[in-house]
Design an enzyme around this catalytic site. Structure first.
Site, PDB file in Angstrom:
ATOM      1  N   ASP A 148      32.107  39.546  39.995  1.00 24.91           N
ATOM      2  CA  ASP A 148      32.416  38.112  40.027  1.00 24.91           C
ATOM      3  C   ASP A 148      31.898  37.355  38.809  1.00 24.91           C
ATOM      4  OD1 ASP A 148      33.909  37.863  42.415  1.00 24.91           O
ATOM      5  OD2 ASP A 148      32.084  38.188  43.578  1.00 24.91           O
ATOM      6  N   ASP A 206      41.145  39.526  43.913  1.00 24.05           N
ATOM      7  CA  ASP A 206      40.349  38.458  43.300  1.00 24.05           C
ATOM      8  C   ASP A 206      39.881  38.829  41.885  1.00 24.05           C
ATOM      9  OD1 ASP A 206      40.183  38.994  46.066  1.00 24.05           O
ATOM     10  OD2 ASP A 206      38.582  37.553  46.365  1.00 24.05           O
TER      11      ASP A 206
END
Ligand code: GLY
Length: 432
Positions: A148, A206
Site C-alpha cells: 500500500d 487495489d
C-alpha cells in the site's frame, strides 16, 4: 535514519484555484458548497486530532451476523470468514473516531485531503496542517511489509511535492518505491499485496493504485526498471483478474510458477460478485497506467471497465451499493468511497477517451449526488469527515455505512480534476 522533513520555507503558495466557474454561477453552487464544507470539516478535524499524532480513518460501526449474511445472501450458519470478524465496539466506542498510525494503509489520505483542500481554497492554515500531518508519515519510507506504499506516499508526499516542492520528498519517494519494487516476483510478474492470510501469493486489484509510485520513481531516477515492473504487474493483472464482461475478482493468488492458485473475493459479497470499490480501483488504475505509458491497451481496458460499471451500477443516484451484486434494497449499504474513486477516474478518462463526454457526464452525476445533503456531512458533524455512507469491508463487519478518509480524499481529488477540466486544463497535474 535520514530526516525527510518537508520544509515550508520557500515553498510557493498558491492563490485559490477558483478559475472557471464562480459562486455567482448558480449551476456550480453544489461545487462551491462542497468545497466550503470540506475546508471547514478538514480544518476542524486537523485541530481535533492533532495532539494524538494519529490520522482519522473512519467512525466505528457495529454489525450483526444476520445483517452480514443477508447482504451476502447466504445462510447464517454457513458463514466462515477467512479472517476473523471485527470485535463489536462498546456502546461508548460506537460512532467514535477510528484513528490510525503511519503504518495503516489509509494513513496518507488525511494529509492528502488537506493538500487538496488547500489547492481548492488557497487557505494557508490548511497548508500548515497538511505539512504537519504529512511529516508524520516519514517512517513509511522504511516499510517493506505492504504493497500500500503508493497510497500512503503518493497521496501525501506526492501532493506535497506538487504544491510545495522540496528535494527531500524526491528521496523519500524513491526510497519507498524501491521497497515496493522489492515485493515484485519476476516469475509471477506481480507485486505481492499481502503478507497475511492463507494465500501463496495474493495480489489484489487495489494494487493497481500503487503503480503510480513506481512510474514516479522511474521519472525521478531515470531507472526504467521501476516502470517495467509496473507495466508487467498491470499486464499480469489484466490477464488474470478480469472476467469476460470486464468486471474483476478482488484477489488472485498465484503459485510460485506464476499459474493461478485461486481467484476469489475478500471484501466483496462472493467470489463471483463484483465488489464495487474494486471495480473503481481497476478503472482508475488502468486509466493512470495509460497516462504513465501512452499504451492504448490500458486505455481500451479502462474504457471497458468504465462501461461495465455504468451498465451494472443499478442505484438511482449512482452511488453504488457496497457490491454491484448486493441485494437491491433500501437497507443495503452504499459505498460513497467507490463512487468517489469512480468519479475521479472517469474525469481523467473523459479527456483521453473518444467517448469522453459520456464519462464526464457520469462523473458529474456521481459528484452531484455526493455533494447532496444525503451524502455530504452537515457542518460540524460526522467526526470532521466530509462524506457519509461508505463501506470498508462488510464481510468482516468492518466500517459499514460510515465515513472513510479515502472517500473524502478521492472526492476532493475529483473536485480538483472537475474544476480543472471545466477551466480547460488537463485533469491531472503531474506530481513530479
Ligand atoms: N485497499 C483496501 C480497500 O480498498 O478497502
Amino acid at each position: 535514519m535520514k530526516n525527510y522533513l518537508l520544509i515550508l520555507v520557500g515553498a510557493a503558495s498558491i492563490s485559490s484555484c477558483n478559475s472557471g466557474n464562480t459562486s455567482s454561477d448558480n449551476s456550480m453552487e453544489w461545487l462551491d458548497n462542497a468545497i466550503e464544507l470540506s475546508a471547514v470539516q478538514l480544518q476542524e478535524a486537523s485541530e481535533r486530532y492533532d495532539s494524538t499524532m494519529l490520522f482519522p480513518r473512519s467512525l466505528k460501526t457495529d454489525y450483526s451476523l444476520e445483517q452480514l449474511t443477508a447482504q451476502m445472501e447466504i445462510p447464517v450458519d454457513s458463514f466462515k470468514p477467512e479472517i476473523e470478524l471485527l470485535k463489536h465496539p462498546t456502546a461508548e466506542e460506537y460512532r467514535q473516531p477510528y484513528l490510525v498510525g503511519y503504518a495503516d494503509w489509509t494513513s496518507g489520505f488525511f494529509p492528502g485531503s488537506l493538500w487538496y483542500a488547500y489547492e481548492l481554497t488557497g487557505d494557508e492554515t490548511l497548508k500548515e496542517a497538511a505539512v504537519r500531518y504529512t511529516n508524520r508519515l516519514v517512517k513509511v519510507a522504511d516499510m517493506t511489509d505492504t504493497h500500500d506504499l503508493g497510497f500512503m506516499v503518493n497521496c501525501s508526499y506526492g501532493n506535497a511535492y506538487r504544491l510545495a516542492p522540496n528535494d527531500t520528498i524526491r528521496e523519500l519517494v524513491v526510497k519507498t518505491a524501491r521497497n515496493l519494487a522489492g515485493r515484485y516476483d519476476q516469475s509471477i510478474g506481480c507485486i505481492r499485496s499481502w503478507d497475511f492470510g492463507p494465500w501463496n501469493y495474493p495480489v489484489i486489484i487495489d494494487n493497481m493504485m500503487n503503480l503510480d509510485l513506481l512510474f514516479n520513481a522511474a521519472k525521478l531516477t531515470g531507472d526504467s526498471t521501476f516502470a517495467e515492473i509496473a507495466r508487467r504487474h498491470a499486464d499480469t493483472t489484466m490477464s488474470n483478474h478480469f472476467r469476460d464482461d470486464f468486471s474483476c475478482y478482488h484477489v488472485v493468488s498465484y503459485n510460485d510458477d506464476g499459474s493461478r492458485q485461486r481467484r476469489q473475493t475478500f471484501q466483496g459479497k462472493a467470489d463471483e460478485s463484483s465488489w464495487s470499490r474494486g471495480q473503481g480501483w481497476a478503472l482508475y488504475g488502468y486509466t493512470e497506467t495509460y497516462r504513465n505509458t501512452g499504451d492504448k491497451r490500458y486505455l481500451r481496458h479502462a474504457e471497458k471497465v468504465a462501461d461495465m460499471i455504468i451498465a451494472r451500477n443499478n442505484t438511482e443516484d449512482g452511488i453504488p451499493y457496497w457490491d454491484l451484486d448486493a441485494p437491491e434494497s433500501d437497507s443495503t449499504p452504499r459505498d460513497a468511497s467507490a463512487a468517489a474513486v469512480i468519479a475521479s477516474g472517469m474525469i481523467e478518462l473523459s479527456e483521453i477517451s473518444e467517448e469522453g463526454e459520456k464519462y464526464l457526464e457520469y462523473a458529474e452525476k456521481l459528484l452531484k449526488a455526493l455533494a447532496s445533503p444525503e451524502y455530504l456531512a452537515e457542518r460540524g458533524s460526522n467526526g470532521g469527515f466530509i462524506l457519509r455512507h461508505s463501506t470498508g469491508s462488510l464481510p468482516h463487519g468492518s466500517e459499514i455505512d460510515t465515513p472513510l478518509n479515502y472517500a473524502d480524499y478521492y472526492f476532493l481529488e475529483a473536485l480538483v480534476r472537475y474544476k480543472r477540466v471545466k477551466a480547460g486544463k488537463r485533469a491531472v497535474e503531474p506530481m513530479f
